[in-house]
Design a protein around this motif. Structure first.
Motif, short mmCIF file in Angstrom:
data_model
loop_
_atom_site.label_atom_id
_atom_site.label_comp_id
_atom_site.label_asym_id
_atom_site.label_seq_id
_atom_site.Cartn_x
_atom_site.Cartn_y
_atom_site.Cartn_z
N VAL A 299 0.84 -1.20 0.00
CA VAL A 299 0.00 0.00 0.00
C VAL A 299 0.87 1.25 0.00
O VAL A 299 1.87 1.32 0.72
CB VAL A 299 -0.94 0.01 1.22
N GLY A 300 0.49 2.22 -0.82
CA GLY A 300 1.21 3.48 -0.89
C GLY A 300 2.13 3.53 -2.09
O GLY A 300 2.71 2.52 -2.50
N ALA A 301 2.26 4.72 -2.68
CA ALA A 301 3.03 4.87 -3.93
C ALA A 301 4.48 4.41 -3.77
O ALA A 301 5.02 3.71 -4.63
CB ALA A 301 2.98 6.32 -4.41
N LEU A 302 5.12 4.79 -2.68
CA LEU A 302 6.52 4.43 -2.49
C LEU A 302 6.69 2.92 -2.37
O LEU A 302 7.56 2.32 -3.02
CB LEU A 302 7.09 5.12 -1.25
N GLY A 303 5.85 2.29 -1.56
CA GLY A 303 5.95 0.84 -1.38
C GLY A 303 5.68 0.09 -2.67
O GLY A 303 6.39 -0.86 -3.01
N VAL A 304 4.63 0.50 -3.41
CA VAL A 304 4.30 -0.17 -4.67
C VAL A 304 5.41 0.03 -5.69
O VAL A 304 5.79 -0.90 -6.42
CB VAL A 304 2.95 0.34 -5.22
N ALA A 305 5.97 1.24 -5.75
CA ALA A 305 7.05 1.52 -6.69
C ALA A 305 8.27 0.65 -6.40
O ALA A 305 8.88 0.08 -7.32
CB ALA A 305 7.43 3.00 -6.63
N ARG A 306 8.65 0.53 -5.14
CA ARG A 306 9.78 -0.32 -4.78
C ARG A 306 9.51 -1.79 -5.12
O ARG A 306 10.38 -2.52 -5.60
CB ARG A 306 10.09 -0.17 -3.30
N TYR A 307 8.28 -2.22 -4.86
CA TYR A 307 7.89 -3.60 -5.16
C TYR A 307 7.99 -3.87 -6.66
O TYR A 307 8.56 -4.88 -7.10
CB TYR A 307 6.47 -3.82 -4.66
N LEU A 308 7.47 -2.96 -7.48
CA LEU A 308 7.51 -3.15 -8.92
C LEU A 308 8.94 -3.09 -9.46
O LEU A 308 9.31 -3.86 -10.35
CB LEU A 308 6.65 -2.08 -9.61
N ARG A 309 9.74 -2.19 -8.90
CA ARG A 309 11.14 -2.11 -9.34
C ARG A 309 11.85 -3.45 -9.12
O ARG A 309 12.61 -3.91 -9.97
CB ARG A 309 11.86 -1.00 -8.56
#
Length: 314
Positions: A221-231
């Motif tokens: 949840v959250g833009a930062l967490g999702v971005a890190r997960y996708l990276r």
């Protein structure tokens, strides 16, 4: 004893509609196919001369078969390993059914299929039949053996449960490709910031491996967490290459009415990433990697080839 053509025709004329109803009710193309086949078996065994309106009879039988499946599915999903996501269906598949109205398109979106898991079986049936197929409350009452006023109450309650509050951006193939191209440019950059800019602040990332494939078992949840997960998902690695049997190709597609990234090894779909765009940004990324839920989309994708990838990874 096989059916003569004139006896099978009423069922075949209804098959596409039955598949579309069953998919919306069950969220699974495989289970929908089974329900439609069971409906055919009931049609085969019925005294068809006593059936005045075959389409109505078939809809009633199918809906009640699906209601029985929904009851048992709730118990199965309580023990499901990780997050449960609906089975992705490629644009053009008749299982998606009618798409003339916003309600019909919304009823088959990944987000709505997930939300409909909150509903009771009767609420889901009333909502689907009313919103996606335009059945009158009187007709729904006959299908479900309820009163018309009860159906109206159930419909109002279902709509309240499903209200999301955020406008969904509808896309065609060209718009979907543009969204996917922007997403892949950010995801393959190796940086977190480009992905954060694409996401809403409260974005959610969810993956379904069904204990068959490694996948995160809790939402991000959250833009930062999702971005890190996708990276991390798009970062090259020997283990990922081994799982894919080599490099994997990335394709743009429309799945359940939304932009999607298909990760393919040859003609085999390894993963489907559905993006939920809104005017504020992508609010959800749902990742289906359970191979049991990728069989139909793999068949449809292979039949529609050849395809030209946007990029390769791993």
């Amino acid at each position: 004893m096989s059916l003569r053509p004139y006896e099978a025709d009423p069922f075949e004329r209804s098959r596409g509609r039955l598949e579309a109803i069953a998919y919306r009710l069950l969220g699974s193309a495989g289970d929908a196919e089974d329900a439609v086949q069971d409906t055919f078996l009931r049609w085969h065994a019925a005294d068809r001369e006593r059936i005045e309106t075959p389409a109505a009879w078939l809809t009633k039988v199918l809906t009640n078969l699906c209601l029985n499946q929904l009851t048992s599915a709730r118990a199965r999903r309580e023990t499901y390993v990780g997050q449960w996501l609906p089975e992705p269906v490629l644009a053009g598949d008749r299982m998606l059914g009618p798409a003339e109205t916003a309600e019909q398109r919304e009823s088959v979106s990944t987000a709505m299929l997930i939300l409909m898991e909150r509903l009771s079986p009767n609420e889901r049936a009333v909502y689907v039949l009313r919103e996606a197929f335009g059945y009158a409350h009187r007709e729904i009452a006959e299908i479900l053996d309820l009163t018309e006023s009860n159906c109206q109450q159930i419909h109002r309650r279902a709509k309240q449960h499903l209200s999301s509050g955020r406008a969904r951006t509808e896309v065609d193939a060209a718009a979907a490709r543009k969204v996917v191209e922007g997403f892949l440019a950010a995801a393959l950059s190796g940086e977190t910031e480009p992905l954060i800019r694409l996401l809403t602040d409260d974005a959610v990332g969810v993956a379904d491996g069904g204990a068959r494939v490694r996948a995160r078992r809790t939402p991000v949840v959250g833009a930062l967490g999702v971005a890190r997960y996708l990276r991390g998902l798009f970062r090259p690695g020997a283990a990922k290459r081994a799982e894919a049997g080599g490099r994997a190709a990335l394709h743009a597609a429309v799945v359940n009415g939304s932009p999607a990234v298909l990760v393919a090894a040859g003609e085999r779909i390894l993963a489907v990433l559905c993006l939920a765009p809104t005017p504020e940004g992508v609010e959800a990324v749902t990742i289906q990697v359970n191979p049991d839920k990728l069989e139909r989309i793999t068949r449809r994708w292979a039949a529609a080839g050849p395809h030209h990838p946007l990029a390769e990874i791993w």
